[in-house]
Design a protein around this motif. Structure first.
Motif, PDB file in Angstrom:
ATOM      1  N   VAL A  19     -30.420 -12.014 -55.751  1.00 62.23           N
ATOM      2  CA  VAL A  19     -29.814 -13.068 -54.938  1.00 62.23           C
ATOM      3  C   VAL A  19     -28.286 -12.974 -54.997  1.00 62.23           C
ATOM      4  O   VAL A  19     -27.593 -13.253 -54.021  1.00 62.23           O
ATOM      5  N   LEU A  62     -24.998 -15.650 -48.795  1.00 65.41           N
ATOM      6  CA  LEU A  62     -25.861 -16.823 -48.644  1.00 65.41           C
ATOM      7  C   LEU A  62     -25.794 -17.421 -47.236  1.00 65.41           C
ATOM      8  O   LEU A  62     -26.772 -18.001 -46.773  1.00 65.41           O
ATOM      9  N   LEU A 106     -29.189 -19.170 -45.712  1.00 68.35           N
ATOM     10  CA  LEU A 106     -29.450 -20.603 -45.878  1.00 68.35           C
ATOM     11  C   LEU A 106     -28.961 -21.399 -44.669  1.00 68.35           C
ATOM     12  O   LEU A 106     -27.941 -21.062 -44.067  1.00 68.35           O
ATOM     13  N   TYR A 127     -27.813 -26.319 -52.358  1.00 68.91           N
ATOM     14  CA  TYR A 127     -27.441 -25.247 -53.287  1.00 68.91           C
ATOM     15  C   TYR A 127     -26.161 -25.606 -54.022  1.00 68.91           C
ATOM     16  O   TYR A 127     -26.071 -25.478 -55.251  1.00 68.91           O
ATOM     17  N   VAL A 129     -32.251 -20.412 -54.321  1.00 71.53           N
ATOM     18  CA  VAL A 129     -31.947 -19.467 -53.235  1.00 71.53           C
ATOM     19  C   VAL A 129     -33.074 -18.437 -53.093  1.00 71.53           C
ATOM     20  O   VAL A 129     -33.545 -18.165 -51.984  1.00 71.53           O
TER      21      VAL A 129
END
Lengths: 236, 171
Positions: free
Chosen positions: A12, A17, A21, A29, A42
């Protein structure tokens, strides 16, 4: 047909990200203070969206959003949204270095992943039925931990398929499997085993499928449960 | 004391009254009566020694002993309990020691250092302790405080170390 995916939590770190996301997921998060929990959050979201990608093509991952409100509308059954529309049901799990998820447009599938380790004997004492203990107790100490872990993943997968989670006594969920089949699975290299389980003396019945996963020298069991007969709400 | 023995002790009392009676004292000077008494002596003394009177007295003594025993014993026990209650449970079940035990168990199972386990933090939402570890913690607590935890108790209903401690101290 449900889709399954599995990802490494440590990988991850290497992804952007923003590509994975949604805005609200990014918010959750950032609100998480503990790094370990951030990472598994995540990894779980990515696993869920990757499972969806196997069924539905041509979507941007950041346009997908996994919504889980354990107290509200979905009651512990996370849903996958695409631009305000529900695409299907998601179930997410993580353990140690791995995260995994299932996606299904129709069915509620429960999933659980656990790595095999030695647990306090009190865990065995309070969470398994006498019928289960009759079988688990026949295994030697090496395989005992494997079988306890495998049974536990089955119980948790069943509870997640029902959307109640293990907020109930774990002994309400009972695993039905023969000793010979289990012994063969634990001792051999067979990748998958299929068996049954039930909730509260036949009120709910499940088909359970468990896979063996080895990662970073650890053994995991990844187990899914599908409701095959659900009479909850009706008296037996 | 039961009915039979109380009626017997009444008979004993009546006999004593009779023997101390003045008229009876005069009466026993009477020859005829003395002969009668002599004739009855063996029988009467026999009756007095081996008959119901002595036995009854003996019984009464036993009964007094018996009735004294349970009176004494509960007092002793109560004293012990009174002494035991404030000392023992205080050492085992006060807020600090329970919280320390819960924290120790959480630390051991999760691998988090104790300093990190703020009793106000949510085990699942803040600390990310997963279900299997929560259940392991709960099982160890059940083993340790089995009489204090109901079967229906699940950790997610008490999400912080503070809440678990409060639950264990609720009674």
């Amino acid at each position: 047909m449900h889709q399954l995916s599995i990802v490494s939590i440590n990988q991850v770190n290497k992804v952007n990200l923003n590509h994975f996301l949604s805005v609200r997921e990014m918010d959750s998060y950032l609100k998480t203070s503990i790094e370990k929990k951030q990472k598994s959050f995540v990894a779980g979201r990515i696993a869920g969206k990757l499972a969806c990608l196997k069924a539905i093509k041509n979507v941007n991952l950041m346009d997908l959003e996994i919504v889980n409100d354990s107290e509200g509308e979905f009651k512990g059954r996370p849903q996958l949204f695409y631009k305000q529309n529900v695409l299907g049901n998601i179930s997410i799990t993580h353990s140690k270095d791995l995260a995994s998820a299932t996606f299904d447009t129709e069915e509620n599938i429960g999933i659980d992943l656990e790595f095999v380790c030695k647990r306090d004997i009190a865990f065995y004492k309070f969470n398994f039925t006498s019928k289960e203990k009759d079988i688990i107790g026949k295994f030697n100490s090496n395989d005992f931990d494997k079988v306890v872990t495998l049974y536990w993943t089955a119980k948790e997968a069943m509870s997640k398929a029902m959307g109640i989670g293990l907020r109930v006594d774990a002994r309400s969920f009972e695993v039905n499997i023969s000793f010979d089949l289990l012994k063969d699975y634990v001792e051999s290299d067979r990748e998958q085993i299929i068996f049954e389980g039930e909730y509260s003396n036949d009120v709910g019945a499940f088909q359970i499928s468990s896979r063996r996963v080895v990662y970073n020298n650890s053994l995991y069991y990844l187990t899914t449960a599908i409701i095959i007969n659900n009479e909850i709400g009706r008296k037996p | 004391m039961n009915k039979l023995s109380s009626s017997r002790s009444f008979e004993v009392a009546m006999l004593a009254t009779f023997l101390n009676n003045e008229k009876f004292n005069e009466f026993i000077k009477n020859k005829e009566f003395q002969e009668y008494l002599a004739a009855q002596k063996d029988l009467v003394s026999n009756l007095l020694i081996t008959g119901f009177v002595l036995n009854d007295e003996a019984k009464e003594v036993e009964e007094i002993k018996e009735s004294k025993k349970p009176v004494i014993k509960p007092i002793d026990l109560t004293n012990e309990l009174i002494v035991a209650k404030p000392s023992e449970p205080k050492q085992l079940f006060d807020t600090e020691s329970i919280m320390a035990t819960v924290t120790d168990i959480c630390s051991e199972i999760t691998g988090y250092p104790k300093e990190m386990l703020d009793p106000k933090l949510d085990l699942e939402a803040d600390l990310g302790i997963d279900t299997v570890k929560q259940m392991e913690i709960l099982s160890i607590l059940k083993d340790k405080y089995n009489h204090m935890i109901e079967d229906s108790f699940v950790l997610s209903s008490t999400p912080t170390i503070n809440d678990v401690t409060k639950y264990l101290l609720r009674a």
